[in-house]
Scaffold this active site. Structure first.
Site, PDB file in Angstrom:
ATOM      1  CB  SER A   6      -0.865   0.042   1.239  1.00  0.00           C
ATOM      2  OG  SER A   6      -1.548   1.460   1.552  1.00  0.00           O
ATOM      3  CG  HIS A  31      -4.108  -1.533  -1.617  1.00  0.00           C
ATOM      4  ND1 HIS A  31      -5.167  -2.145  -1.947  1.00  0.00           N
ATOM      5  CD2 HIS A  31      -4.293  -0.799  -0.208  1.00  0.00           C
ATOM      6  CE1 HIS A  31      -6.091  -2.050  -0.943  1.00  0.00           C
ATOM      7  NE2 HIS A  31      -5.825  -0.948  -0.066  1.00  0.00           N
ATOM      8  CG  ASP A  33      -5.007   2.662   0.774  1.00  0.00           C
ATOM      9  OD1 ASP A  33      -6.106   1.873   0.879  1.00  0.00           O
ATOM     10  OD2 ASP A  33      -4.230   2.133   1.300  1.00  0.00           O
ATOM     11  CG  MET A  35      -8.316   7.563   2.283  1.00  0.00           C
ATOM     12  SD  MET A  35      -7.637   7.405   4.037  1.00  0.00           S
ATOM     13  CE  MET A  35      -6.666   5.766   3.990  1.00  0.00           C
ATOM     14  CG  HIS A  64      -9.228   0.213  -0.214  1.00  0.00           C
ATOM     15  ND1 HIS A  64      -8.860   0.352   0.916  1.00  0.00           N
ATOM     16  CD2 HIS A  64     -10.596   0.354  -0.023  1.00  0.00           C
ATOM     17  CE1 HIS A  64      -9.632   0.011   2.051  1.00  0.00           C
ATOM     18  NE2 HIS A  64     -10.881   0.259   1.261  1.00  0.00           N
ATOM     19  CG  MET A  66     -11.466   3.596   2.266  1.00  0.00           C
ATOM     20  SD  MET A  66      -9.634   3.555   3.212  1.00  0.00           S
ATOM     21  CE  MET A  66      -8.619   3.599   1.528  1.00  0.00           C
ATOM     22  CG  MET A 135     -11.523  -2.242   5.647  1.00  0.00           C
ATOM     23  SD  MET A 135      -9.961  -1.604   4.947  1.00  0.00           S
ATOM     24  CE  MET A 135      -9.029  -1.409   6.190  1.00  0.00           C
ATOM     25  N   GLY A 143      -0.446   1.968   9.519  1.00  0.00           N
ATOM     26  CA  GLY A 143       0.408   1.718  10.792  1.00  0.00           C
ATOM     27  C   GLY A 143      -0.546   1.364  11.775  1.00  0.00           C
ATOM     28  CG  ASP A 173      -6.359  -2.339   3.439  1.00  0.00           C
ATOM     29  OD1 ASP A 173      -5.237  -2.383   4.100  1.00  0.00           O
ATOM     30  OD2 ASP A 173      -6.964  -1.629   2.813  1.00  0.00           O
ATOM     31  N   GLY A 195       1.251  -1.721   4.280  1.00  0.00           N
ATOM     32  CA  GLY A 195       1.515  -0.550   4.058  1.00  0.00           C
ATOM     33  C   GLY A 195       3.146  -0.316   4.911  1.00  0.00           C
TER      34      GLY A 195
END
Ligand code: DX5
Ligand code: ZN
Length: 216
Positions: A6, A31, A33, A35, A64, A66, A135, A143, A173, A195
């Site tokens: 990620s 991957h 992300d 957001m 992904h 979100m 998830m 993290g 994930d 990630g």
């Protein structure tokens, strides 16, 4: 096993170098992300960055989403070069329409579930999916600590897929690393997103290699 670093944990000023490093390390997909600051309390990247990543690596891009109103953004991410697209069941009211649309655009469609969202929400849509993204942290940040209940959820989803004679991939994930990767695969996961585990050491190429050997 499909290893999906990620880039949320990469240096955003050097994303091109980051994807090339994980590619050299043997990553299978990248991957990404996305957001929006509404569905999750963080804001990351949009279609233009996906487009730039598309030019930086031949690896498939696993996007992904979100974001709220994900259905309004599907074409933008497909046009930008996404190969897999996951939408959250909590954010898309007309899930069947969104998944069918993604398929008609030639990308691999998936549904993502937050940790507190039950597998029963997949009941009707499962046969239409290329993958389910479970998830194992609350989405929004890299993290975070793996939520142990996700392990049992993977097993139950695996059984659901098997009972229906499907071949849907299970993607996990959040908080995935050398300490739990093998157990996740044994429970039925096929795609591991990582990630922090890949990037935190400062050498993502080696990070991918180390994670893969810890999982085998
Ligand atoms: C979290 C994102 C994850 C995140 C995982 O909202 O969906 O993809 O980057 O990061 P780690 O592996 O650090 O938990
Ligand atoms: Zn993600």
């Amino acid at each position: 096993m499909i290893l999906a670093p990620s880039i949320l944990s990469a240096d955003f000023a050097r994303l091109g170098e980051a994807v090339q490093a994980v590619e050299r390390g043997g990553a299978d997909i990248v991957h990404v992300d996305v957001m929006d600051g509404h569905f999750v309390p963080n804001l990351t990247i949009g279609p233009d960055v996906v487009k730039a990543l598309r030019r930086s690596t031949p690896l498939p891009l696993d996007v992904h989403l979100m974001i709220e109103h994900a259905d309004r953004w599907l074409d933008a991410y497909v046009d930008a070069g996404a190969s897999w697209v996951s939408v959250h069941v909590e954010a898309v009211p007309h899930l069947h329409r969104a998944i069918s649309h993604l398929r008609s655009r030639g990308v691999q469609p998936g549904v993502a579930l937050n940790p507190a969202t039950p597998l029963s929400t997949l009941e009707e849509i499962l046969p239409e999916l290329h993958h389910v993204l479970l998830m194992s942290v609350n989405p929004g940040f890299g993290g975070q600590k793996f939520i142990p209940a996700a392990l049992d959820k993977i097993g139950r989803l695996k059984a659901m897929i098997h009972d229906r004679g499907l071949s849907t991939k299970i993607e996990v994930d959040g908080g995935v690393g050398a300490g739990n990767g093998k157990a996740l695969l044994q429970a039925g996961a096929e795609v591991l997103v990582a990630g922090n585990a890949v990037f935190a050491g400062g050498d993502p190429e080696q990070g991918v290699r180390d994670l893969r050997s810890a999982c085998s």
